[in-house]
Design an enzyme around this catalytic site. Structure first.
Site, short mmCIF file in Angstrom:
data_model
loop_
_atom_site.label_atom_id
_atom_site.label_comp_id
_atom_site.label_asym_id
_atom_site.label_seq_id
_atom_site.Cartn_x
_atom_site.Cartn_y
_atom_site.Cartn_z
N SER A 134 0.83 -1.19 0.00
CA SER A 134 0.00 0.00 0.00
C SER A 134 0.88 1.26 0.00
O SER A 134 1.81 1.34 -0.80
CB SER A 134 -0.93 -0.05 1.21
OG SER A 134 -2.02 0.80 1.02
N ASP A 184 -8.51 -5.74 -5.58
CA ASP A 184 -8.13 -4.59 -4.75
C ASP A 184 -8.45 -3.28 -5.47
O ASP A 184 -7.93 -3.03 -6.55
CB ASP A 184 -6.63 -4.66 -4.46
CG ASP A 184 -6.15 -3.52 -3.59
OD1 ASP A 184 -7.00 -2.82 -3.00
OD2 ASP A 184 -4.91 -3.34 -3.51
N HIS A 189 -6.32 -6.54 -1.27
CA HIS A 189 -5.22 -5.64 -0.96
C HIS A 189 -3.99 -6.41 -0.45
O HIS A 189 -4.03 -7.03 0.58
CB HIS A 189 -5.69 -4.62 0.09
CG HIS A 189 -4.90 -3.35 0.12
ND1 HIS A 189 -4.49 -2.69 -1.02
CD2 HIS A 189 -4.45 -2.60 1.16
CE1 HIS A 189 -3.82 -1.59 -0.68
NE2 HIS A 189 -3.79 -1.52 0.64
#
Lengths: 503, 503
Positions: free
Chosen positions: B185, B437, B462
């Site tokens: 991320s 995601d 994710h």
């Protein structure tokens, strides 16, 4: 750039060493031109001198690219010369301005003007923040460490990146053109670092006389003064030995008031010496003169601070042939030698030991930079060089910096930031160095990879290759420039080939 | 990372979207283990769960790497796990900490623990400044924009660089080992940027679910919510349509006081709705819940903020099969669906619409970052997605940021700094993305060059690949991890081959 010759000197004189950029173009005699254009047809045109026609512009830059609290901006100056620029297949040569007035660099980087036509190039000269007119806080910019807090190489590179994005957005035809960074000395370091950190913005960099390794322990601290000494050694018999003998001669004179008076009078000093500190300053000023001469030991007459003859060190050494004469005779010879640098025109009425360099250089700004990021260790031992022995003393240096600017140097930072010797993952950087240039000791003088190449110029002083072409240019600098152009053309071709692939 | 879902929301609620990192390892049944080790012998060991044993350390970092006025330092926390580290031929896996407590990331990045032995790797988890315990000004760190001025990605990367240099200097055996950056991320963006900007410090980077293109106009602002919608569409008949219908149903109820009371009671809200703003907040909170579910739509039970079933969106969609029932019925179904996320354990007594995510995430810090550098445009149109239409309004966003933090976003800066789509000159970065995601819309999902590679995981949410191995891992994530390890091994081999060449 000025060497931070701080060793044992008062802080006010921390940074008087000259950094001298390419001088004005010299008229080329027709015969030499013909010869040159025969052998270097790609890099020479028929013009002897280059007219420097540019327009002056300003861009609003964030004072702090790396913080959002103060959202202040300032006006950064830049110059554009687009006489030879072609929108179709052209390029942009971007001078990464260093510690001085950008018009001075613009007028003294003849190489860019000389190659503009063949690269169909727009020339852009960007002024470095805190120099020339590009002062983030106007005349308050140097008042204290708070106002100086944004004088770093990282902020300067960010200015360059923002400026190039701005040019590409606002100049029709510029958007899809390759940009090449070019700089000399500290500007050469910036050009190399710019390519390393912003490879999406410049396709390559020509880093001339860029001592990117003159930090930490990457090279021995004595290398700089050893090269200065070598330059004098090769320029005349007994020349460096005579200079080496001069320090003790000065010291012996300095023991008495009569001796100080004798020195002041015979050296034609504007202000008489009165104490030990003055004598220290005198010796530092003389050392800096030898250093400056080593940087500008060019093969032809040039005119910087004051006019200099061709191969000035040879001229200087004509006065320094005998180290074994009396102290008085030896120092009178030294005075003759100094006059080559300070009074070639014969117009100086006295010598001012608080000045060695052009006022176009921002000595205040560089002093601060040397006290923060640009911590370059220098030392002498009096054996491998012709100077009095001085060791590099970081603690003392740090104290001086704190007294003068209220900041402490971070000597490891530049290596952490820019990689030190571990830079082989980068591409498209030319490191050029003149072997006469004392800064070459901290430079990249051997190829690192196929695209990180070193070009050395045996007869070259400080970035001779960036100077305008000259009839007296040695073959090696012509070769160097020709190679540089070849690399740049390759980068431009690669850029356009990639662009075609995408579409 | 939390999405800056600011559109029309009060500033206090600017950033509640959850960014969820890999969960704790799940016990692997023996039969599955055998199957796995047969097919993925290089990436699986015989252990089902991984014990997270690490030591906690601190390093003094400069608060400001890019200025010298304030020479303040702070303690940055980092964790080391060296059980499998070999001084001979080993490596260092460096987790580039993101917006949260580093122990949480450490415990939730099972992949690094799973591959430590085969890479003979020391694991280092570095906490991002302004998160967890690494607060530059202690509990004053968030008081105002002056204290927040050093919360930038550039400062964080500099911390990482300084830390690695420190580890190499102080840990015997670490000096001549390759370091690989790993992150997910925002941490994935940092890993990629770290390799781009400090290629002398890390030999490569694994950037998992890193939306490095979710800036400016690099991707359409609607792409994020379209993927969220797609996840619901594929997870059950009429599921996304039912959610799309729910907004108007809420709006109709919200017209009267009785309707507001009905909503508050039937949705089991901890605090009753009383005005239009409350209703806006309610809808935003519900939207964020769907977004969070899209991020954590993992193929097995997991336990984050609260426990979730395997494929949670499928479970949610079982309640959302009919968009054409009465408003009251439809909203009661929505409530059932929300309870899957907020009350899977059955222990919540009421729902609090000011919370959607774990307290391990530093929502304050991320809110500031989204208001300065990390300006990610989001929008919806209600047609390609299941949400109420909201356009991206930079001016409004900027006003909100100024009100909340006293700073203005600089939406172009990240692209200027890190290159946007023009990053092909870099090497050795893996960009992995799960197709489920929503962040994959701003990620690199196609190879850029041979050494800038994209790995996509069709069944992945994710950064599923960074999670600990699990018996219910789909084949595609096993393949992805296997490829990732293969690249990392290649980087390590290249590093040692280069080192041998030098000596």
């Amino acid at each position: 750039m000025p060497a931070s010759w701080a060793m044992g000197r008062p802080t006010a004189l921390l940074l008087l060493l000259a950094f001298l950029t390419p001088g004005a173009a010299i008229r080329v005699p027709p015969a030499m031109k013909a010869l040159s254009s025969l052998r270097w047809s790609t890099s020479f045109t028929s013009r002897g001198t280059v007219a420097k026609k540019y327009s002056i512009h300003y861009i609003q830059q964030k004072v702090n690219h790396f913080g959002f609290d103060a959202d202040k901006t300032f006006k950064q100056r830049y110059l554009i010369a687009d006489e030879h620029w072609k929108k179709n297949g052209g390029s942009i040569l971007f001078y990464t301005g260093n510690e001085g007035d950008i018009t001075w660099f613009c007028n003294n980087t003849g190489f860019m003007w000389d190659v503009a036509a063949q690269l169909k190039a727009m020339l852009v000269f960007a002024e470095h923040r805190y120099y020339g007119e590009s002062l983030p806080f106007g005349n308050k910019s140097f008042t204290d460490s708070r106002h100086l807090d944004f004088l770093t190489s990282e902020q300067a590179l960010a200015d360059f990146a923002v400026l190039i994005k701005h040019l590409k957005k606002t100049i029709p035809g510029a958007k899809n053109q390759p940009v090449i960074a070019i700089g000399g000395s500290y500007g050469g370091m910036l050009a190399a670092w710019f390519r390393m950190k912003y490879s999406h913005i410049v396709v390559g960099a020509l880093a001339a006389s860029a001592p990117i390794w003159h930090f930490g322990n990457l090279v021995p601290c004595g290398v700089f003064m050893e090269i200065v000494t070598k330059d004098f050694k090769r320029s005349g018999p007994n020349c460096s030995e005579t200079i080496r003998s001069s320090w003790d001669a000065i010291n012996r004179f300095a023991r008495t008031g009569a001796g100080l008076r004798w020195l002041s009078e015979n050296l034609d000093l504007c202000t008489a010496l009165t104490n030990t500190q003055d004598v220290q300053n005198l010796k530092a000023w003389i050392s800096e003169t030898w250093i400056n001469l080593a940087m500008v030991d060019y093969p032809y007459e040039s005119d910087f601070l004051q006019p200099l003859p061709a191969w000035p060190i040879k001229v200087v050494c004509q006065y320094l042939k005998n180290p074994s004469v009396s102290d008085a005779q030896l120092l009178q010879n030294i005075f003759q030698a100094l006059n080559v640098y300070y009074n070639y025109s014969g117009q100086a009425s006295c010598l001012n030991i608080s000045e060695t360099t052009t006022s176009s250089l921002g000595t205040q700004g560089w002093s601060y930079q040397a006290c923060t990021e640009m911590v370059m260790p220098f030392c002498t031992n009096g054996i491998d060089d012709m100077f009095e022995p001085h060791s590099w003393n970081l603690r003392e240096f740090s104290e001086d910096c704190f007294k003068q600017w209220g900041v402490r140097p971070r000597p490891a930072w530049i290596i952490t930031m820019y990689g030190g010797k571990n830079i082989s993952s980068h591409t498209n950087i030319i490191f050029s160095n003149g072997e006469l240039d004392p800064w070459s000791g901290g430079g990249v003088t051997k190829d690192i990879t196929d695209t990180l190449v070193a070009i050395t110029i045996p007869e070259g002083a400080h970035h001779l290759d960036l100077r305008a072409r000259n009839a007296f240019d040695p073959t090696t600098v012509l070769l160097a420039r020709s190679l540089e152009v070849r690399h740049m053309k390759q980068w431009i071709r690669d850029f356009y080939a990639n662009q075609r692939k995408k579409h």
